[in-house]
Design an enzyme around this catalytic site. Structure first.
Site, PDB file in Angstrom:
ATOM      1  N   HIS A 295      -1.344 -32.877   0.471  1.00  0.00           N
ATOM      2  CA  HIS A 295      -0.642 -33.405  -0.698  1.00  0.00           C
ATOM      3  C   HIS A 295       0.122 -32.267  -1.368  1.00  0.00           C
ATOM      4  CE1 HIS A 295      -4.272 -32.642  -3.660  1.00  0.00           C
ATOM      5  NE2 HIS A 295      -3.894 -31.552  -3.046  1.00  0.00           N
TER       6      HIS A 295
ATOM      7  N   SER B 104      -6.278 -30.487   0.750  1.00  0.00           N
ATOM      8  CA  SER B 104      -5.473 -29.692  -0.156  1.00  0.00           C
ATOM      9  C   SER B 104      -5.316 -28.272   0.402  1.00  0.00           C
ATOM     10  CB  SER B 104      -6.108 -29.728  -1.541  1.00  0.00           C
ATOM     11  OG  SER B 104      -5.283 -29.198  -2.523  1.00  0.00           O
TER      12      SER B 104
END
EC number: 3.4.21.92
Length: 192
Positions: free
Chosen positions: A117, A92
């Site tokens: 993501h 992330s």
């Protein structure tokens, strides 16, 4: 000396030795507090020896986008060249931080994993429809900023990145290097 106090003193000695060798270990979630600590260390190293290389080692599950971009901006502002090394996990916002080094200075250890993501909002959002609309527009702006980072870092097209981050995309160090997120795999810190 009580054991807790002794461990605290030992940790201070280790932290001092790491700073003396111009290494910053970011081994925690990206929060306002962890970002502030990293920024203080970056500026300490910049002010004591401007322009000298810094190694920024990342092992983070990600976290706050705003806190992560605060670290990103500071790394871009200092004159000291920063090399990033992912060890363990950069997921992330941790993966975004791994890209703040200039091309040629982004590495991982052999068993590191990287996950990219799209951003998400945790918890429950309540409020008026107009407030929810504001939150939705903001997260889309954040998504666009993150896509821009991945596009610039990897050389991949915007369409490829949009598809890649549609869901969690997990990569080994080798896969991340093939995707353009890394410049190499480190087998020894002596290789830096």
């Amino acid at each position: 000396m009580p054991e807790g106090e002794m461990m605290h003193k030992l940790q201070d000695i280790i932290d001092r030795k790491l700073l003396d060798s111009r290494r910053i270990f970011f081994s925690e979630p990206v929060t306002e507090k962890s970002a502030a600590e990293a920024i203080k260390k970056l500026w300490y190293l910049e002010l004591t020896s401007p322009g000298q290389p810094i190694v920024f080692v990342i092992n983070s599950p990600g976290g706050s986008v705003d806190a992560g971009f605060a670290v990103w901006d500071q790394i871009k502002m200092i004159s000291s060249p920063v090399t990033t090394v992912v060890t363990g996990l950069a997921a992330s916002m941790g993966s975004v931080l791994s890209l703040c080094a200039a091309p040629g200075r982004r590495f991982a250890t052999p068993h590191a994993r990287i996950m990219i993501h799209q951003p998400s909002i945790g918890g429950t959002i309540t409020g008026q429809a107009t407030d929810l609309d504001i939150h939705a527009r903001e997260i889309l702006k954040t998504k666009a900023r993150i896509i821009d980072v991945y596009v610039e870092a990897t050389g991949q097209s915007r369409e490829v990145i949009e598809k890649a981050i549609d869901r969690d995309m997990w990569m080994s160090a080798n896969e991340a290097m093939e995707f353009g997120l890394l410049d190499g795999i480190l087998f020894s810190f002596n290789d830096l």
